[in-house]
Design a protein around this motif. Sequence first.
Motif, mmCIF file in Angstrom:
data_model
loop_
_atom_site.group_PDB
_atom_site.id
_atom_site.type_symbol
_atom_site.label_atom_id
_atom_site.label_comp_id
_atom_site.label_asym_id
_atom_site.label_seq_id
_atom_site.Cartn_x
_atom_site.Cartn_y
_atom_site.Cartn_z
ATOM 1 N N UNK A 1 0.715 -1.241 0.105
ATOM 2 C CA UNK A 1 -0.110 0.081 0.085
ATOM 3 C C UNK A 1 0.962 1.173 0.005
ATOM 4 N N UNK A 2 2.154 1.211 0.678
ATOM 5 C CA UNK A 2 2.960 2.325 0.878
ATOM 6 C C UNK A 2 3.552 2.946 -0.598
ATOM 7 N N UNK A 3 4.247 1.546 -1.043
ATOM 8 C CA UNK A 3 4.782 1.757 -2.381
ATOM 9 C C UNK A 3 3.806 2.143 -3.460
ATOM 10 N N UNK B 1 14.557 2.847 8.348
ATOM 11 C CA UNK B 1 14.419 4.098 7.685
ATOM 12 C C UNK B 1 13.019 4.273 7.203
ATOM 13 N N UNK B 2 12.109 3.269 7.009
ATOM 14 C CA UNK B 2 10.885 3.326 6.868
ATOM 15 C C UNK B 2 10.192 4.365 7.327
ATOM 16 N N UNK B 3 10.482 4.453 8.843
ATOM 17 C CA UNK B 3 9.701 5.416 9.721
ATOM 18 C C UNK B 3 10.042 6.803 9.258
ATOM 19 N N UNK B 4 11.224 7.279 8.539
ATOM 20 C CA UNK B 4 11.637 8.198 8.061
ATOM 21 C C UNK B 4 11.074 8.832 6.818
ATOM 22 N N UNK B 5 10.992 7.989 5.920
ATOM 23 C CA UNK B 5 10.670 8.237 4.369
ATOM 24 C C UNK B 5 9.179 7.802 4.150
ATOM 25 N N UNK C 1 6.334 8.902 5.602
ATOM 26 C CA UNK C 1 5.301 10.258 5.800
ATOM 27 C C UNK C 1 4.302 9.605 6.897
ATOM 28 N N UNK C 2 4.686 8.825 7.866
ATOM 29 C CA UNK C 2 3.767 8.444 8.940
ATOM 30 C C UNK C 2 3.094 6.947 8.582
ATOM 31 N N UNK C 3 3.151 6.480 7.546
ATOM 32 C CA UNK C 3 2.677 5.077 7.211
ATOM 33 C C UNK C 3 3.592 3.902 8.176
ATOM 34 N N UNK C 4 4.520 4.249 8.613
ATOM 35 C CA UNK C 4 5.202 3.298 9.438
ATOM 36 C C UNK C 4 5.501 4.266 11.014
ATOM 37 N N UNK C 5 4.886 4.000 12.019
ATOM 38 C CA UNK C 5 5.140 4.611 13.103
ATOM 39 C C UNK C 5 6.147 3.585 14.002
ATOM 40 N N UNK C 6 6.626 4.099 14.899
ATOM 41 C CA UNK C 6 7.603 3.512 15.869
ATOM 42 C C UNK C 6 6.880 2.081 16.447
#
Length: 760
Positions: A701-703, A735-739, A741-746
């Motif tokens: 979904x993110x991609x 790195x997903x958390x940084x790129x 846009x919030x899709x992957x939280x801590x």
Amino acid sequence: MTPPSSTSDDTTSGLLAQLTTDEKIALLSGAGYWRTVGYPERGIAAFTLNDGPHGVRAVSADDHLGASNAATAVCFPTASALSCSWDTSLARAHGSALAAAARLADVDVVLGPAMNIKRTPLGGRNFEYFSEDPCLTGRLAAAVVSGVESGGVGASLKHFAVNNQEYDRFTISAEVDERALREIYLRGFEIAVTEGRPATVMSAYNAVNGVPCSENHRLLTGILREEWGFDGLVVSDWGAVQDRVTALRAGLDLEMPASQGLGAAAIGAALKSGELSEEDVDRAAARVVELAARFAREDRPEPVTTSEAELADIARTIAQQSIVLLRNERGTLPLKRTTAVALIGEFAENPRFQGGGSSNVQVASFTTARKEISRFLPSDQVLHARGCEGEEIDEALLDEAVEVAAQADVALLFVGLTEMTESEGFDRETLSLPASHLALIDRVSAVTPRTVVVLHKGSAVDIASWHDKADAILDLNLGGQEVAAAALDVIFGDVNPSGRTSETVPLRLEDTPAHLDYPGGLRRAHYRESIWVGYRYYDRRKMPVAYPFGHGLSYTDFAYADPRAVVHDDESVTVEVAVRNVGERDGFEVVQVYVHDDVSSVARPERELRGFSKIWIAAGESVTARIELDRRDFAFWDEHRDRWTIESGAFTIEIGSSSRDIRARVGVDLAGDAPTAEIIDRHTPVRYFLGDPEFAAVIEQFVSSYPMFGGDFDSLPPLARRIVTETINGMPLEKLRLVSGGAFSEDAIASAIARLTSLR
């Protein structure tokens, strides 16, 4: 070595309680060059250690190398020869014979076997070592140890560890990665320690990764004792200890030879300062006392024989079974007894049968081809020419050899490496035979109908440059005092050759795995080839070689059929294969079992030797060979987890007659330990989480919706889609958390790590 009982512990404690601290400290260093300190009036006997792995040198207490006044003894084949037998029963007989020879010489501990890996063929002490492969090395060394110990004598595995060159051997540090250390350089020692149970292990001169072996707590205590369960005594190589206090703390019990009181003084000072405790001294002293008590027992096992003639017979049998027939064109061997033979070469009357240095044995007699050939041919069918003397070409001797060879049906050329070429103390400079021996091969092969080259050497030599000039090549290695008799037994067919190469014979020195990094410099030897040693390197690179690991010809032929592999509940595997002797002569076949990991997350060799069996098969008969593999035979050293790991999945078991002559294959599936070797944490690449459906759906979904891709990933050109996919898959989870846009939280990242970890 039998583990000490509580009774023996109590006895040892009682004996130590009689001693002063200084007396206990004195036990931790030799009384002289070969003997320990003893207090016989208080029930603590001294014991004698002596070389060597190929025959016992009984010498006086103040003799150093022992060559000056050693009593004569039987010289057995060196490890480089014994290893070519691929026969654990024979290796055990070798050990039993060593024990008998030691008892005759009043020696309690034989300093051997030596079992370091042949990293480079230039190693000057390679003749003392078994193989380039840790499985073959370990199994044979364990058998030798078992044989020695069964005769009431202690064995001393050496040189622990990673002792692969003589160049700067006192100061060099072997810089080796953990995987290579475990899979290649320690594995053979592990097998020999756990299966053979030696009385002692000898620490090496060199350092490993900057820490001298005699002061290496991780090697001597962490790995040897705590991981492998070694319960014997650790002794230094002679003069190897630099810092006696650090060595004692590391787990080195006995310093040899006597250090003129320096070691004792250092230990005493460290006790006073608190750097050492009384417990440190007692622990090491107890091991010395326990070993001394073992040799003083009234029920000490008896040796297999007390006759030197019987020991010589054993040496001859070992030599016979260790000779490798490398080449045999036009059925040149065995020779007919109607043949006119020219014996050529100085080794025909003065064979080189052992290496130089501390393992050298003073023999009462040795066999020679010039004398032994009379058992097969009358004198009028035998001609002889010395051909050379030393390494330089002598034209007169060479001309004589050519003249003699021209009159014979076949020339037997006895050539190889001289004692000045390979020895303890220095490494070889080249793979080539001496110039005088090369000239003999060249000139004699040009005038005689058939040429048989008989090699005497302790490690691989250049064969390629003269290979095609020889109709047959017989590799004797360094086969002990009976090697000439054994060679002629094979040449004339009384014995069917059954030896197999225990190291790859390369085409060129430049082809060898360690070529660019040997011998090192600035006190460092970098093992950049890592696990790619010997056939592991050549087979992985599909590189041509003169002769592969495990190669050897016979006077008969064998066919393999019906391979089977049964996986047991503990994931050990029983491998069976039917082997039929399809020739006309009885003979031995060496069945070799290799393992290939079909799908691995780390680079693994094409195949790795994991078992072998030498079986006798009568002509026309069939025998089922059975080889047992355990779980470790399918494992690699996982540097991330610092442990042995078996990955789940398919493995191919290859059964053959060499690493490049695979006759049968059978597959097995193992559950293994884990699906991947990767550490699962915030830095693990995304691709390792895609097996989790929930995580994979979020990634998809993110991609597909990320603005960078215009919100329409599927409309991108194929190359762009692949670049994006590979980039995301290789991205650290963090790195997903940084790129994203919030899709992957801590919390999402922590949840993904927890889910994937739980699947393991």
